[in-house]
Design a protein around this motif. Structure first.
Motif, short mmCIF file in Angstrom:
data_model
loop_
_atom_site.label_atom_id
_atom_site.label_comp_id
_atom_site.label_asym_id
_atom_site.label_seq_id
_atom_site.Cartn_x
_atom_site.Cartn_y
_atom_site.Cartn_z
N VAL A 75 0.72 -1.22 -0.04
CA VAL A 75 -0.01 -0.15 -0.14
C VAL A 75 0.77 1.48 -0.02
O VAL A 75 0.69 2.34 -0.88
CB VAL A 75 -0.84 0.11 1.13
N VAL A 76 1.68 1.26 0.96
CA VAL A 76 2.60 2.40 0.98
C VAL A 76 3.41 2.73 -0.19
O VAL A 76 3.52 4.05 -0.59
CB VAL A 76 3.30 2.67 2.59
N ALA A 77 4.01 1.78 -0.41
CA ALA A 77 5.18 2.10 -1.76
C ALA A 77 4.37 2.42 -2.90
O ALA A 77 4.91 3.37 -3.74
CB ALA A 77 5.80 0.75 -1.78
N SER A 78 3.28 1.61 -3.33
CA SER A 78 2.23 2.24 -4.39
C SER A 78 2.04 3.47 -4.15
O SER A 78 1.95 4.28 -5.27
CB SER A 78 1.30 1.11 -4.84
N ALA A 79 1.53 3.80 -2.94
CA ALA A 79 0.76 5.37 -3.09
C ALA A 79 2.05 6.29 -3.09
O ALA A 79 1.70 7.25 -3.49
CB ALA A 79 0.20 5.45 -1.46
N VAL A 80 3.18 6.11 -2.55
CA VAL A 80 4.26 7.13 -2.64
C VAL A 80 4.67 7.17 -4.24
O VAL A 80 5.12 8.15 -4.34
CB VAL A 80 5.18 6.73 -1.51
N PHE A 81 5.18 5.89 -4.60
CA PHE A 81 5.72 5.82 -5.95
C PHE A 81 4.76 6.38 -7.22
O PHE A 81 5.08 6.47 -8.30
CB PHE A 81 6.37 4.68 -6.28
N TYR A 82 3.31 6.23 -7.00
CA TYR A 82 2.38 6.50 -8.06
C TYR A 82 1.37 7.81 -7.43
O TYR A 82 0.37 7.50 -7.20
CB TYR A 82 1.62 5.29 -8.39
N THR A 83 2.51 8.81 -6.98
CA THR A 83 1.50 9.87 -6.62
C THR A 83 0.64 10.59 -7.62
O THR A 83 0.74 10.30 -8.62
CB THR A 83 2.60 10.81 -6.06
N PRO A 84 -0.29 11.36 -7.10
CA PRO A 84 -1.36 11.89 -8.01
C PRO A 84 -0.35 12.93 -8.75
O PRO A 84 0.66 13.58 -8.44
CB PRO A 84 -2.36 12.65 -7.08
N LEU A 85 -0.95 13.27 -10.05
CA LEU A 85 -0.30 14.40 -10.82
C LEU A 85 -0.88 15.68 -10.49
O LEU A 85 -2.17 15.57 -10.31
CB LEU A 85 -0.45 14.26 -12.45
N SER A 86 -0.12 16.78 -10.93
CA SER A 86 -0.77 18.21 -10.58
C SER A 86 -1.42 18.60 -11.79
O SER A 86 -1.83 17.51 -12.86
CB SER A 86 0.50 19.19 -10.57
N LEU A 87 -2.22 19.64 -11.87
CA LEU A 87 -2.93 20.08 -12.94
C LEU A 87 -2.26 20.17 -14.28
O LEU A 87 -2.89 19.79 -15.20
CB LEU A 87 -3.51 21.42 -12.75
N GLU A 88 -0.98 20.34 -14.47
CA GLU A 88 -0.16 20.35 -15.54
C GLU A 88 0.25 18.92 -15.64
O GLU A 88 1.48 18.78 -16.48
CB GLU A 88 0.98 21.25 -15.48
N ASP A 89 -0.05 17.83 -15.09
CA ASP A 89 0.27 16.38 -15.58
C ASP A 89 1.84 16.30 -15.14
O ASP A 89 2.54 15.26 -15.75
CB ASP A 89 0.04 16.17 -16.89
N THR A 90 2.26 16.98 -14.10
CA THR A 90 3.41 16.48 -13.75
C THR A 90 3.55 16.18 -12.14
O THR A 90 2.43 16.45 -11.48
CB THR A 90 4.39 17.99 -13.50
N PRO A 91 4.14 15.07 -11.92
CA PRO A 91 4.42 14.64 -10.57
C PRO A 91 4.28 15.74 -9.65
O PRO A 91 5.01 16.71 -9.37
CB PRO A 91 5.50 13.68 -10.40
N VAL A 92 3.60 15.40 -8.26
CA VAL A 92 3.62 16.43 -7.33
C VAL A 92 4.83 16.17 -6.65
O VAL A 92 5.63 17.30 -6.09
CB VAL A 92 2.40 15.94 -6.23
N ILE A 93 5.52 15.07 -6.41
CA ILE A 93 6.85 14.78 -5.72
C ILE A 93 7.54 14.09 -6.98
O ILE A 93 7.28 13.16 -7.86
CB ILE A 93 6.70 13.86 -4.51
N ASP A 94 8.83 14.62 -7.01
CA ASP A 94 9.81 14.03 -8.25
C ASP A 94 10.11 12.42 -7.53
O ASP A 94 10.01 12.08 -6.32
CB ASP A 94 10.96 14.75 -8.53
N PHE A 95 10.85 11.71 -8.44
CA PHE A 95 11.08 10.35 -8.16
C PHE A 95 12.22 10.30 -6.90
O PHE A 95 11.99 9.41 -6.05
CB PHE A 95 11.79 9.67 -9.49
N PHE A 96 13.13 11.30 -6.97
CA PHE A 96 14.20 11.41 -5.75
C PHE A 96 13.40 11.37 -4.35
O PHE A 96 13.72 10.88 -3.50
CB PHE A 96 15.28 12.36 -5.97
N GLY A 97 12.29 12.52 -4.46
CA GLY A 97 11.53 12.73 -3.41
C GLY A 97 10.87 11.59 -2.63
O GLY A 97 10.66 11.18 -1.54
N ARG A 98 10.27 10.69 -3.71
CA ARG A 98 9.63 9.81 -3.52
C ARG A 98 10.33 8.58 -2.71
O ARG A 98 10.25 8.07 -1.66
CB ARG A 98 8.84 9.04 -4.57
N GLY A 99 11.65 8.45 -3.47
CA GLY A 99 12.76 7.60 -2.61
C GLY A 99 13.06 8.00 -1.24
O GLY A 99 13.26 7.26 -0.23
#
Length: 168
Positions: free
Chosen positions: A25-49
């Motif tokens: 649950v946690v890993a999938s929620a963190v690594f597949y974060t929702p996108l902002s209005l501009e279709d960019t990730p809210v958190i970058d890959f490094f931040g998720r890591g």
């Protein structure tokens, strides 16, 4: 001894549940974060890591604490009326779980968190995370936790079975 057995079974089940919840649950929620209005990730890959690294680093200490409790409990439980095979199997399981817990914390998780710190401090580049060495380390850590989980579940059911024997 029955109260300690209940606590022991609860801790084994809880740590296995936490590991499953964190991985699924946690890993999938963190690594597949929702996108902002501009279709960019809210958190970058490094931040998720970074987030997952901290979660698993803290989890590693919980796993180690439960592993130590398991070793202590099973050593005291040797005096109970188990077969020689059950005693040997349980001791081997708790020692393997302890070894994997130590491996997960000190060989896998701590170095990954340290590497993230070096990246944040500018000592190393984020490109290190794309290296084959890091990918191999990460895959090995995932395998370590999976094996650890399987061994914990086996130990839980062996211990639960012996509880049923005691009460019947």
């Amino acid at each position: 001894m029955n109260a300690f057995k209940s606590i022991y079974l609860f801790l084994l089940a809880a740590v296995a549940g936490i590991e499953l919840f964190s991985g699924i649950v946690v890993a999938s929620a963190v690594f597949y974060t929702p996108l902002s209005l501009e279709d960019t990730p809210v958190i970058d890959f490094f931040g998720r890591g970074l987030i997952m690294g901290q979660i698993f680093y803290k989890l590693a200490f919980v796993i180690l604490a439960v592993s130590l409790f398991s070793v202590i409990y099973e050593l005291f439980a040797l005096r109970q009326n188990y077969t020689k095979f059950e005693k040997i199997l349980k001791i081997l399981l708790v020692l393997a779980i302890l070894a994997l817990s130590l491996l997960f914390l000190f060989y896998y998780t701590q170095p990954m968190v340290y590497l993230q710190t070096e990246i944040l401090q500018g000592i190393k580049s984020v490109d290190v995370l794309a290296s084959d060495e890091f990918k191999t380390l990460h895959k090995q850590s995932e395998l370590c936790v999976k094996v650890l989980l399987v061994l914990q579940v086996i130990l839980f059911f062996l211990s639960y079975k012996s509880v049923k024997k005691e009460y019947n």
